[in-house]
Design an enzyme around this catalytic site. Sequence first.
Site, PDB file in Angstrom:
ATOM      1  N   ASP A 108       0.864  -1.180   0.000  1.00 24.66           N
ATOM      2  CA  ASP A 108       0.000   0.000   0.000  1.00 24.66           C
ATOM      3  C   ASP A 108       0.901   1.230   0.000  1.00 24.66           C
ATOM      4  O   ASP A 108       2.012   1.185   0.534  1.00 24.66           O
ATOM      5  CB  ASP A 108      -0.884  -0.020   1.251  1.00 24.66           C
ATOM      6  N   ASP A 306      -1.643  -0.697   6.165  1.00 27.97           N
ATOM      7  CA  ASP A 306      -1.811  -0.152   7.516  1.00 27.97           C
ATOM      8  C   ASP A 306      -3.208   0.407   7.777  1.00 27.97           C
ATOM      9  O   ASP A 306      -3.537   0.748   8.909  1.00 27.97           O
ATOM     10  CB  ASP A 306      -0.789   0.970   7.769  1.00 27.97           C
ATOM     11  N   ASP A 310      -7.354  -1.654   4.020  1.00 26.29           N
ATOM     12  CA  ASP A 310      -6.413  -2.700   3.623  1.00 26.29           C
ATOM     13  C   ASP A 310      -6.801  -4.060   4.205  1.00 26.29           C
ATOM     14  O   ASP A 310      -6.262  -5.084   3.776  1.00 26.29           O
ATOM     15  CB  ASP A 310      -4.989  -2.353   4.087  1.00 26.29           C
TER      16      ASP A 310
END
Length: 508
Positions: A108, A306, A310
Amino acid sequence: QIIQMVSDAAATKAPIAKIADRVSGVFVPAVIGVALATTLVWLLLGQTVGFALARGISVLVISCPCALGLATPVAIMVGNGMGAKNGILFKTAASLEAAGRTEIVALDKTGTITQGEPKVTDILPVQGLTETELLRLARALEQKSEHPLAKAILQRAEEEQIPAEEVTDFQALPGNGLTARLNGAALSGGNLSFISTQAAVPQDLQSKAEALAGQGKTPLFFSQNGALLGVIAVADVIKEDSPQAVKELQNMGIRVVMLTGDNQRTAQAIGKQAGVDEVIAGVLPDGKESVIRTLKEQGRVAMVGDGINDAPALTRADTGVAIGAGADVAIDAADVVLMKSRLLDVPAAIRLSRATLRNIHENLFWAFFYNTIGIPLAAGLFIPFGLTLNPMFGAAAMSLSSFCVVSNALRLNLFNLRDARKDKPLKSKHSKHSEEVTTMEKTMKIEGMMCGHCEARVKKALEALPEVSAANVSHESGTAVVTLSGALADEALKKAVEDQDYKVLGIQ
């Protein structure tokens, strides 16, 4: 909770332990059978009862199922302990094993590759509006948002001592933007495609926004009552260790993919700084999970993230890795937690997993090797060559085998999981396929798109195709730049667009 997590992980069983379990299930009755057969054979050969019993007892004594039983759990316990000492928490033994088999790492962007603390870099109000007025309206809209980009605008407004104003009817539209009402006026903020449905965006402002995006900045557009207010650009600096972490992963033969909801230009700029192999931009929060599902067809995937959005992707991946400073939901969904929130801990975790797997293989080898040599010796097959085995020495040898297995596992305490000098690609059945996977772009010329809503329809239709990792659509230029992660016929792209009642003029 951390102590309990490490304890629970040490108590769980890794998939590789099933091999030892299956062998042990056959091993004990087989050894008893060999011992009985040995005693019977020596009696039939005319030896005394005492001699024959001594050979049978030697077989029972020297056989070592405990070495097989210790081969996996001791190494798992030491590997988990080493990870915990270095701020890497494996929730289960299975996650410790799976991490080392990773072939693709999906990262990410915000908060993982980047600091997650963006700053306002540029304020571009439309003619007749001041920067302060644009920032005032943007603050009013963004103050109820939890997105990192919103925090950057709030921080800048506080620095300039712009007072907060209360809005009503606030609504967050994931992957698009925000809407609210201020003193009866409708406020909107978000990306270009979303704001284009709310207000007309001049071409010169779009060009400036594209230039900012090319510098790795994220342009946020704002409108009020259908009139454009301007653009505020926000930049999120990448973490210092991100390029090194990506490089270490690549040296381990791992393909690194960056996922982000940013536009293609901004994402490519950040991806270039980090050095990733592939950038998948414009991914909506609920689209990360589908991207991971597609990547899993190309190899074993570890997802690193995080945020709350996600969590589904972390669960879908073969190994979910959560940044310790992230959301509790992400940490709960992940298999591995990086307590120090350092991206360099991702290659370190994979390195530790590979070392633990290698240690387990060594333990199993020595356990099998010991029994392969020891049992024939105890049975007396080498007596014609003058070699025999006293049962007391057999007992000592059996104990020594377990001692060797445990000692070998304890060597993991000396392993430096941050030393990248011995990294090498992992051999696997997917590796050849992974090397062949290449991304490519196709530009589609489309007729009939009139607004941002049309863009959104075309984008959604194209990205619904499994082979399409991203689609950058513009109604002004009448084009769609499609990023493909696999082979896809032009006819499939054409059909997806024309099913939405738009005409495809050509594909390059």
